[in-house]
Design a protein around this motif. Sequence first.
Motif, PDB file in Angstrom:
ATOM      1  N   LYS A 210       4.215  14.816   1.721  1.00  0.00           N
ATOM      2  CA  LYS A 210       5.322  16.646   2.207  1.00  0.00           C
ATOM      3  C   LYS A 210       4.554  17.439   2.159  1.00  0.00           C
ATOM      4  N   ARG A 211       3.707  17.941   2.519  1.00  0.00           N
ATOM      5  CA  ARG A 211       2.822  19.335   2.565  1.00  0.00           C
ATOM      6  C   ARG A 211       2.532  18.793   4.226  1.00  0.00           C
ATOM      7  N   VAL A 212       1.711  17.638   4.403  1.00  0.00           N
ATOM      8  CA  VAL A 212       1.226  17.098   6.024  1.00  0.00           C
ATOM      9  C   VAL A 212       2.273  16.609   5.801  1.00  0.00           C
ATOM     10  N   ALA A 213       3.699  16.072   6.011  1.00  0.00           N
ATOM     11  CA  ALA A 213       4.847  15.447   6.934  1.00  0.00           C
ATOM     12  C   ALA A 213       4.280  16.294   8.044  1.00  0.00           C
ATOM     13  N   GLY A 214       4.576  15.676   9.798  1.00  0.00           N
ATOM     14  CA  GLY A 214       5.199  16.564  10.506  1.00  0.00           C
ATOM     15  C   GLY A 214       3.298  16.657  11.637  1.00  0.00           C
ATOM     16  N   LYS A 215       2.617  16.602  10.750  1.00  0.00           N
ATOM     17  CA  LYS A 215       1.058  17.494  10.822  1.00  0.00           C
ATOM     18  C   LYS A 215      -0.112  16.370  10.839  1.00  0.00           C
ATOM     19  N   ASP A 216      -0.914  16.552  11.660  1.00  0.00           N
ATOM     20  CA  ASP A 216      -2.493  15.973  11.876  1.00  0.00           C
ATOM     21  C   ASP A 216      -3.660  16.423  10.515  1.00  0.00           C
ATOM     22  N   ALA A 217      -3.473  15.042   9.801  1.00  0.00           N
ATOM     23  CA  ALA A 217      -3.677  15.166   8.271  1.00  0.00           C
ATOM     24  C   ALA A 217      -5.122  14.460   8.203  1.00  0.00           C
ATOM     25  N   SER A 218      -5.722  14.021   9.282  1.00  0.00           N
ATOM     26  CA  SER A 218      -6.870  13.493   9.959  1.00  0.00           C
ATOM     27  C   SER A 218      -7.806  14.484   8.253  1.00  0.00           C
ATOM     28  N   LYS A 219      -8.106  15.867   8.921  1.00  0.00           N
ATOM     29  CA  LYS A 219      -9.125  16.235   7.659  1.00  0.00           C
ATOM     30  C   LYS A 219      -8.381  15.627   6.324  1.00  0.00           C
ATOM     31  N   GLN A 220      -7.711  16.167   5.328  1.00  0.00           N
ATOM     32  CA  GLN A 220      -7.038  15.636   4.868  1.00  0.00           C
ATOM     33  C   GLN A 220      -7.432  13.805   3.818  1.00  0.00           C
ATOM     34  N   PHE A 221      -7.066  13.657   5.217  1.00  0.00           N
ATOM     35  CA  PHE A 221      -7.303  12.078   4.696  1.00  0.00           C
ATOM     36  C   PHE A 221      -8.699  11.409   4.518  1.00  0.00           C
ATOM     37  N   TRP A 222      -9.220  12.067   5.207  1.00  0.00           N
ATOM     38  CA  TRP A 222     -10.603  11.716   5.310  1.00  0.00           C
ATOM     39  C   TRP A 222     -11.466  12.040   4.003  1.00  0.00           C
ATOM     40  N   LYS A 223     -10.539  13.188   3.215  1.00  0.00           N
ATOM     41  CA  LYS A 223     -11.756  13.582   2.348  1.00  0.00           C
ATOM     42  C   LYS A 223     -11.899  13.082   0.984  1.00  0.00           C
ATOM     43  N   TYR A 224     -10.170  12.038   0.794  1.00  0.00           N
ATOM     44  CA  TYR A 224      -9.900  12.157  -0.166  1.00  0.00           C
ATOM     45  C   TYR A 224     -10.417  10.156  -0.124  1.00  0.00           C
ATOM     46  N   HIS A 225      -9.795   9.100   1.159  1.00  0.00           N
ATOM     47  CA  HIS A 225     -10.008   7.896   1.309  1.00  0.00           C
ATOM     48  C   HIS A 225     -11.333   7.565   2.652  1.00  0.00           C
ATOM     49  N   ASN A 226     -10.749   6.121   2.684  1.00  0.00           N
ATOM     50  CA  ASN A 226     -12.781   5.474   3.020  1.00  0.00           C
ATOM     51  C   ASN A 226     -11.535   4.226   4.287  1.00  0.00           C
ATOM     52  N   GLU A 227     -12.204   3.954   5.019  1.00  0.00           N
ATOM     53  CA  GLU A 227     -11.918   3.120   5.766  1.00  0.00           C
ATOM     54  C   GLU A 227     -10.895   1.735   5.193  1.00  0.00           C
ATOM     55  N   SER A 228     -11.013   1.574   4.466  1.00  0.00           N
ATOM     56  CA  SER A 228     -11.086   0.291   4.095  1.00  0.00           C
ATOM     57  C   SER A 228      -9.065   0.391   3.242  1.00  0.00           C
ATOM     58  N   VAL A 229      -8.513   2.186   3.488  1.00  0.00           N
ATOM     59  CA  VAL A 229      -7.726   2.139   2.542  1.00  0.00           C
ATOM     60  C   VAL A 229      -6.211   2.380   4.176  1.00  0.00           C
ATOM     61  N   LEU A 230      -7.064   2.262   5.060  1.00  0.00           N
ATOM     62  CA  LEU A 230      -6.579   2.693   6.547  1.00  0.00           C
ATOM     63  C   LEU A 230      -6.369   1.042   6.960  1.00  0.00           C
ATOM     64  N   LYS A 231      -7.305  -0.453   6.786  1.00  0.00           N
ATOM     65  CA  LYS A 231      -6.864  -1.271   7.000  1.00  0.00           C
ATOM     66  C   LYS A 231      -6.086  -1.625   6.215  1.00  0.00           C
ATOM     67  N   LYS A 232      -5.658  -1.528   5.142  1.00  0.00           N
ATOM     68  CA  LYS A 232      -4.812  -2.189   3.982  1.00  0.00           C
ATOM     69  C   LYS A 232      -3.357  -1.627   4.797  1.00  0.00           C
ATOM     70  N   TYR A 233      -3.283  -0.338   4.433  1.00  0.00           N
ATOM     71  CA  TYR A 233      -1.907   0.123   4.954  1.00  0.00           C
ATOM     72  C   TYR A 233      -1.121   0.045   6.140  1.00  0.00           C
ATOM     73  N   ALA A 234      -2.670   0.628   6.935  1.00  0.00           N
ATOM     74  CA  ALA A 234      -1.967   0.609   8.895  1.00  0.00           C
ATOM     75  C   ALA A 234      -1.104  -0.433   9.343  1.00  0.00           C
ATOM     76  N   PRO A 235      -1.287  -1.700   8.759  1.00  0.00           N
ATOM     77  CA  PRO A 235      -0.265  -2.519   9.302  1.00  0.00           C
ATOM     78  C   PRO A 235       0.807  -2.768   9.036  1.00  0.00           C
ATOM     79  N   LYS A 236       1.486  -1.268   7.737  1.00  0.00           N
ATOM     80  CA  LYS A 236       2.927  -1.570   7.192  1.00  0.00           C
ATOM     81  C   LYS A 236       3.013  -0.582   7.951  1.00  0.00           C
ATOM     82  N   LEU A 237       2.146   0.705   7.652  1.00  0.00           N
ATOM     83  CA  LEU A 237       3.128   2.156   8.465  1.00  0.00           C
ATOM     84  C   LEU A 237       2.533   2.989   9.698  1.00  0.00           C
ATOM     85  N   LYS A 238       1.836   1.899  10.079  1.00  0.00           N
ATOM     86  CA  LYS A 238       1.530   2.918  11.583  1.00  0.00           C
ATOM     87  C   LYS A 238       2.417   2.443  12.720  1.00  0.00           C
TER      88      LYS A 238
END
Length: 84
Positions: free
Chosen positions: A46-74
Amino acid sequence: MSQSFTPADVAAHNSPDKGMYIIVDTAVYDVTKFVDEHPGGAKILKRVAGKDASKQFWKYHNESVLKKYAPKLKIGDVKEAAKL
């Protein structure tokens, strides 16, 4: 087919009633329905909604998270603003 969004388009989707979109790198994700499933809690999304969350995302996640969720969320990509 993937949609194109401007940063302003994404910024308009910043609450559960308007939909919640985030940008990670150049991709746009609709996290509206994922917010309650997010392991880190809904508050963070909710805090990053509507924004570029790249910095926050990469701080806590790795590429495998994107691979897992991108098909459903992108839902698309950010198009570059016209250069004047």
